[in-house]
Scaffold this motif. Sequence first.
Motif, PDB file in Angstrom:
ATOM      1  N   THR A 112     -22.971  54.019  38.530  1.00  0.00           N
ATOM      2  CA  THR A 112     -22.928  53.730  37.104  1.00  0.00           C
ATOM      3  C   THR A 112     -23.790  52.540  36.733  1.00  0.00           C
ATOM      4  O   THR A 112     -24.051  52.305  35.566  1.00  0.00           O
ATOM      5  CB  THR A 112     -21.463  53.450  36.684  1.00  0.00           C
TER       6      THR A 112
ATOM      7  N   HIS B  31     -22.859  54.381  23.513  1.00  0.00           N
ATOM      8  CA  HIS B  31     -23.793  54.334  24.635  1.00  0.00           C
ATOM      9  C   HIS B  31     -23.872  52.954  25.276  1.00  0.00           C
ATOM     10  O   HIS B  31     -24.567  52.785  26.279  1.00  0.00           O
ATOM     11  CB  HIS B  31     -25.192  54.726  24.148  1.00  0.00           C
TER      12      HIS B  31
ATOM     13  N   LEU C 247     -27.078  56.994  28.707  1.00  0.00           N
ATOM     14  CA  LEU C 247     -25.713  57.271  28.273  1.00  0.00           C
ATOM     15  C   LEU C 247     -25.690  57.959  26.906  1.00  0.00           C
ATOM     16  O   LEU C 247     -24.720  58.644  26.577  1.00  0.00           O
ATOM     17  CB  LEU C 247     -24.902  55.973  28.222  1.00  0.00           C
TER      18      LEU C 247
ATOM     19  N   HIS D  72     -18.318  54.550  28.356  1.00  0.00           N
ATOM     20  CA  HIS D  72     -18.864  53.975  29.578  1.00  0.00           C
ATOM     21  C   HIS D  72     -17.757  53.767  30.610  1.00  0.00           C
ATOM     22  O   HIS D  72     -17.945  54.038  31.803  1.00  0.00           O
ATOM     23  CB  HIS D  72     -19.556  52.647  29.281  1.00  0.00           C
TER      24      HIS D  72
END
Length: 724
Positions: free
Chosen positions: A558, A534, A566, A541
């Motif tokens: 993002t 995460h 996430l 990511h």
Amino acid sequence: MYEPLDPIRREVRLLQLIGGSDDGPIQCSLRTVSLDETDLEFATLSYVWGDESITRDVLVEGHPRAVTANLESALRNFWRYFTENGVSISIRCDLVSSIVDEPNGVTGLRRYLSSEDCDLHHESDADEGTDSEDERGADGTSNKPSVKDRLFVRRIIAAGHRARVGGGYLPIWVDALCINQGDPAEKNKQIHMMQEIFTKAGCVFSWLGPSGHNNLDLALSAIRKLAVRVRDGYSISQLNQDYPELCAMHSDLPPFNKYWQAISNFAEAEYFERSWIFQELWAAADSDETIFLCGDEHLPMGSLTRYRAWADSLLTQRSDDTPLFGRFIPIFPLITQIYGMKAGRENAVGATRLFLDIVRRSRCKNPRDKVFALFRIFRMGLTPDYTMPVADVYAAWASDSSQDLPLGSLIFYSGIGLYPRTLGTHNLASWQPDFERLGDQTSWCDAVYAYRHSDAGTPAKYKPTISPTRYLTCFGVQVTKVGKVASQAGKKIVDYTNVTRGMIMDYALNSTSMILLLKYLVDNKGRFWTHAYHERGSPLHALVETVNECTHGGDPPTLGLLGDTLREFTPYNLFMKALTVRDGPSNFTVDELKFLGFQSEEKLWECLAGMSSNPKDDDGFNPATEPSEGQENALLGFVSRLLNFSFNKNLFHTVDGRVGGGPPGTETHDLVYLIHGCSLPVLLREVEGKLRHVGVCYIPGLSGVDVFRILKESESDVRELSLV
């Protein structure tokens, strides 16, 4: 039949209708005139040619001439309108001319003609509406002709022009018949004059088709009535009060009722997709006598632009309490662009960007017309020449002084890795945008990235140039290369041979291509779902950032995707959301499960749930808790973009372990370069000792502002590149 035209006198031919019958061909004659004649009066016809395999005969100078069915229907409509309405229309025009300058004369005539017992009554006279408050004095009297009076006069004059064309009293310019299509030299000269032809015409008729065609006649009638009342500040609640039938909800989905369906059909009509339409309407935009026709219905351009301005203003008025249908009112983007250019507003974002946007959305029979239809509007230093190879026409555009897009950004719109790529058809260089296929190949995201970063900081010695032999010389540095293509874009295997109207998204194939990506995620679960999956900079990511950037454009979605949000991107949640966004059954099919490596759906969910049951992390966050609304929206948004990505992009890994997204034709061993003047990495391929452009890609850490930083740091490694 076609005598040579004198270019010195700037001669053109005009068509004159001289007769017809219900069961026989329309009869016409040709008249040669000079555009410099001071008393020249004529109309022009703007239309879509249509299927050229379906033709009808018209008699021109007594000789049968095959024209497309759509053109024949337009000429027949003019003739029939005159035979049915010519006398009454002539009297109405005379009445308007006699009282138009008298105080309240038009208002009185309007009331007289709208009365049911008037022999000259026409149903359009009864269009609803009252005079706008902003056009009346403080004492309630009229300081100038009201909106309703002005629109009423326009309708009378428009009907008069239409009847005069049908009766042969007003000649009309029609490209298919007034230009000798078999003489390339004449065609070149006449096309060079088209903008002036449409500008000098006293009336431009935009033919949309016969009555009932996609209910466009209903759209013209509805907009004509709306135009009487709508103005800036006219609210949805006022619309509901004045026109309740337009606000009726006959469906839970847009456009909600037959009126807005018809207006949507009009806004999305094939007519507005034709390349030449932009020039024709742009040249005639200042005229009150540009008239849309469909069957018996008509709509003056002034009424459409009044509606368009109101619909556009609603964009800033819409709020959470705006009725649902009010958020989907068509705004006619092409008309908006035309008037934006006329007012000089569109040039602020770059003329070439607007040019490419029009090219992407428009269609034409001859690929050269992608440039020739717009060269006068965008002030290109080109002369139409239909003997030039298509590749040379496009190269002339790219090197023209009016082209304000940095040459380095051209490669956003080109590459042999784009699909469909018509290799060999026009002998285009790999860096040349294929205007004929641009709408199928690129999206608004590409345009956003092409303009996101300017090349203003590029040293003069590194600015790209185009050679007379169609080489693009640029400067860059190789940073890595493609090591493995992890998933193949579904777009690559779509059959485009029968696509006739832009890109047709094959949703079934889109769903299948997403299954390929999901399988990739399962097979690589150990790579993406580590203990720190995460955290920013993790492989997961980087994957999310790549998918978002390749399908979103603009500001990266993002940036706020950190930590707790996430964490919700677990395999279990991704697969659950995949079922909600893909076009297919609510569950995975047996074949899909086998492809994913599972014997049953229970085994799939058992495996994915096990991968998601991580122990409680040190920061106290429990992954088993119910996700927040923000987390749910972020996950759903990502999976929706993943569906788009799986169809349009290849997912790949570089030899140094990075993840990236590239065009459908990306292959292993493609070279990744950073090039001066381009804000994304560029994929190049060496073929027989020469470099070919494959397409731009996105790689986290090698894109956007990072490109310029790395190029500056690696100046000693920059090399000259010649792309063929």
